[in-house]
Design a protein around this motif. Sequence first.
Motif, PDB file in Angstrom:
ATOM      1  N   ASP A  76      21.912   8.184   4.008  1.00 19.39           N
ATOM      2  CA  ASP A  76      21.752   9.621   4.264  1.00 19.39           C
ATOM      3  C   ASP A  76      21.212   9.854   5.679  1.00 19.39           C
ATOM      4  N   TRP A  77      20.220   9.033   6.064  1.00 21.35           N
ATOM      5  CA  TRP A  77      19.619   9.200   7.386  1.00 21.35           C
ATOM      6  C   TRP A  77      20.516   8.659   8.489  1.00 21.35           C
ATOM      7  N   LEU A  78      21.328   7.665   8.198  1.00 29.07           N
ATOM      8  CA  LEU A  78      22.304   7.219   9.188  1.00 29.07           C
ATOM      9  C   LEU A  78      23.355   8.303   9.436  1.00 29.07           C
ATOM     10  N   GLU A  79      23.697   9.044   8.378  1.00 25.82           N
ATOM     11  CA  GLU A  79      24.617  10.161   8.556  1.00 25.82           C
ATOM     12  C   GLU A  79      23.993  11.242   9.437  1.00 25.82           C
ATOM     13  N   ARG A  80      22.691  11.472   9.255  1.00 27.68           N
ATOM     14  CA  ARG A  80      22.007  12.425  10.127  1.00 27.68           C
ATOM     15  C   ARG A  80      22.016  11.917  11.568  1.00 27.68           C
ATOM     16  N   ALA A  81      21.773  10.630  11.722  1.00 33.30           N
ATOM     17  CA  ALA A  81      21.788  10.040  13.061  1.00 33.30           C
ATOM     18  C   ALA A  81      23.165  10.221  13.696  1.00 33.30           C
ATOM     19  N   TYR A  82      24.207  10.053  12.905  1.00 37.17           N
ATOM     20  CA  TYR A  82      25.570  10.236  13.403  1.00 37.17           C
ATOM     21  C   TYR A  82      25.780  11.681  13.855  1.00 37.17           C
ATOM     22  N   ARG A 118       0.862  -1.182   0.000  1.00 38.64           N
ATOM     23  CA  ARG A 118       0.000   0.000   0.000  1.00 38.64           C
ATOM     24  C   ARG A 118       0.902   1.238   0.000  1.00 38.64           C
ATOM     25  N   ARG A 119       1.510   1.485  -1.153  1.00 35.78           N
ATOM     26  CA  ARG A 119       2.581   2.473  -1.242  1.00 35.78           C
ATOM     27  C   ARG A 119       2.119   3.892  -0.919  1.00 35.78           C
ATOM     28  N   LYS A 120       0.933   4.275  -1.336  1.00 33.01           N
ATOM     29  CA  LYS A 120       0.462   5.627  -1.059  1.00 33.01           C
ATOM     30  C   LYS A 120       0.408   5.873   0.451  1.00 33.01           C
ATOM     31  N   GLU A 121      -0.135   4.909   1.180  1.00 31.62           N
ATOM     32  CA  GLU A 121      -0.223   5.045   2.640  1.00 31.62           C
ATOM     33  C   GLU A 121       1.159   4.936   3.282  1.00 31.62           C
ATOM     34  N   ALA A 122       2.000   4.099   2.711  1.00 30.35           N
ATOM     35  CA  ALA A 122       3.369   3.975   3.226  1.00 30.35           C
ATOM     36  C   ALA A 122       4.130   5.286   3.052  1.00 30.35           C
ATOM     37  N   ASP A 123       3.981   5.895   1.884  1.00 26.85           N
ATOM     38  CA  ASP A 123       4.647   7.173   1.629  1.00 26.85           C
ATOM     39  C   ASP A 123       4.148   8.256   2.574  1.00 26.85           C
ATOM     40  N   ALA A 124       2.838   8.255   2.824  1.00 30.98           N
ATOM     41  CA  ALA A 124       2.264   9.259   3.724  1.00 30.98           C
ATOM     42  C   ALA A 124       2.783   9.066   5.150  1.00 30.98           C
ATOM     43  N   ALA A 125       2.862   7.808   5.593  1.00 31.47           N
ATOM     44  CA  ALA A 125       3.360   7.534   6.939  1.00 31.47           C
ATOM     45  C   ALA A 125       4.829   7.925   7.066  1.00 31.47           C
ATOM     46  N   LEU A 126       5.614   7.627   6.042  1.00 30.06           N
ATOM     47  CA  LEU A 126       7.033   7.979   6.073  1.00 30.06           C
ATOM     48  C   LEU A 126       7.209   9.497   6.061  1.00 30.06           C
ATOM     49  N   ALA A 127       6.420  10.176   5.233  1.00 28.90           N
ATOM     50  CA  ALA A 127       6.505  11.639   5.176  1.00 28.90           C
ATOM     51  C   ALA A 127       6.172  12.258   6.531  1.00 28.90           C
ATOM     52  N   GLU A 128       5.167  11.714   7.211  1.00 26.62           N
ATOM     53  CA  GLU A 128       4.803  12.226   8.529  1.00 26.62           C
ATOM     54  C   GLU A 128       5.898  11.930   9.547  1.00 26.62           C
ATOM     55  N   LEU A 129       6.495  10.746   9.461  1.00 31.27           N
ATOM     56  CA  LEU A 129       7.599  10.390  10.357  1.00 31.27           C
ATOM     57  C   LEU A 129       8.759  11.364  10.177  1.00 31.27           C
ATOM     58  N   ILE A 130       9.079  11.674   8.929  1.00 31.67           N
ATOM     59  CA  ILE A 130      10.176  12.601   8.652  1.00 31.67           C
ATOM     60  C   ILE A 130       9.838  14.003   9.147  1.00 31.67           C
ATOM     61  N   GLU A 131       8.614  14.438   8.878  1.00 39.16           N
ATOM     62  CA  GLU A 131       8.211  15.787   9.271  1.00 39.16           C
ATOM     63  C   GLU A 131       8.245  15.973  10.787  1.00 39.16           C
ATOM     64  N   LYS A 132       7.739  14.998  11.522  1.00 42.68           N
ATOM     65  CA  LYS A 132       7.551  15.170  12.958  1.00 42.68           C
ATOM     66  C   LYS A 132       8.683  14.615  13.814  1.00 42.68           C
ATOM     67  N   ASP A 133       9.485  13.716  13.256  1.00 42.89           N
ATOM     68  CA  ASP A 133      10.458  13.014  14.098  1.00 42.89           C
ATOM     69  C   ASP A 133      11.869  13.025  13.536  1.00 42.89           C
ATOM     70  N   HIS A 134      12.169  13.935  12.615  1.00 43.33           N
ATOM     71  CA  HIS A 134      13.476  13.898  11.962  1.00 43.33           C
ATOM     72  C   HIS A 134      14.632  14.174  12.927  1.00 43.33           C
ATOM     73  N   THR A 135      14.352  14.834  14.051  1.00 42.85           N
ATOM     74  CA  THR A 135      15.433  15.127  14.997  1.00 42.85           C
ATOM     75  C   THR A 135      15.610  14.050  16.056  1.00 42.85           C
ATOM     76  N   ALA A 158      14.344  10.488  15.422  1.00 43.54           N
ATOM     77  CA  ALA A 158      14.138   9.127  14.909  1.00 43.54           C
ATOM     78  C   ALA A 158      14.867   8.899  13.589  1.00 43.54           C
ATOM     79  N   ALA A 159      16.051   9.474  13.465  1.00 45.87           N
ATOM     80  CA  ALA A 159      16.794   9.306  12.209  1.00 45.87           C
ATOM     81  C   ALA A 159      17.101   7.838  11.931  1.00 45.87           C
ATOM     82  N   CYS A 160      17.415   7.078  12.972  1.00 42.63           N
ATOM     83  CA  CYS A 160      17.706   5.657  12.777  1.00 42.63           C
ATOM     84  C   CYS A 160      16.477   4.906  12.267  1.00 42.63           C
ATOM     85  N   GLN A 161      15.312   5.231  12.804  1.00 42.34           N
ATOM     86  CA  GLN A 161      14.089   4.557  12.371  1.00 42.34           C
ATOM     87  C   GLN A 161      13.748   4.927  10.921  1.00 42.34           C
ATOM     88  N   ILE A 162      13.979   6.172  10.562  1.00 43.07           N
ATOM     89  CA  ILE A 162      13.748   6.590   9.172  1.00 43.07           C
ATOM     90  C   ILE A 162      14.700   5.829   8.250  1.00 43.07           C
TER      91      ILE A 162
END
Length: 218
Positions: free
Chosen positions: A177-183, A139-156, A158-162
């Motif tokens: 890229d996100w592991l580098e942010r986590a680092y 269900r890619r549309k819903e997956a993309d929406a969930a990921l976008a929300e995760l990035i928007e709200k938790d980027h500082t 939950a970088a490892c989870q992203i």
Amino acid sequence: KVEYDWDWKGAEESLKAALALGPGNAAVLWRAALLARALGRPEESMTLVRKAAAIDPLSGDTLYLLGWNALSVGDLDEAEAAFRKQRELYPAQDGVAVNLGLVDLARSRPQAALEEFQRENHPTWRRYGFALAYDALGRRKEADAALAELIEKDHTTAACQIAEVYAARGDADKAFDWLERAYAQRDPGLAWGLKSFSASLRGDPRYEALLKRMGLPS
């Protein structure tokens, strides 16, 4: 010493001293098990956390680590049993439902995983779970929406989870890229989870380079 300084040697020396003084202390055994996990020694970690569980079978932290260790090595029955025991003892504890959902994903039961993620109390873990489950369900549309929300709200926080979500999607470049942010953020998830991170990334030279920069063994 570990989460922010990545002082593995100092942490190990401190825990050895603590274990010498209190070999039957469940809290010390749990911390030693956590460090062994971080250092990529899963058998040692499992031995230590089982000792801790035998001493203090009602510890939610111990059940959590017992389940995570078992999940990391593919022992899904033991992982599920530990997480279900944790839920039985602490039904409102954050993270229990998401861990059971991860077990379901490992069993290739994405619909069951989605139902577990819907039960999760913590919003970050819920968004993370939805991104994984919807993707596994196709269900890619819903997956993309969930990921976008995760990035928007938790980027500082939950970088490892992203990064894990991108790894599950097979997008190694964005995962790194996100592991580098986590680092850069000194994300505690790197300290405790990098050695058991997604198998799809472990053969990549960028993974070995990150381990080296953190002072972790290959």
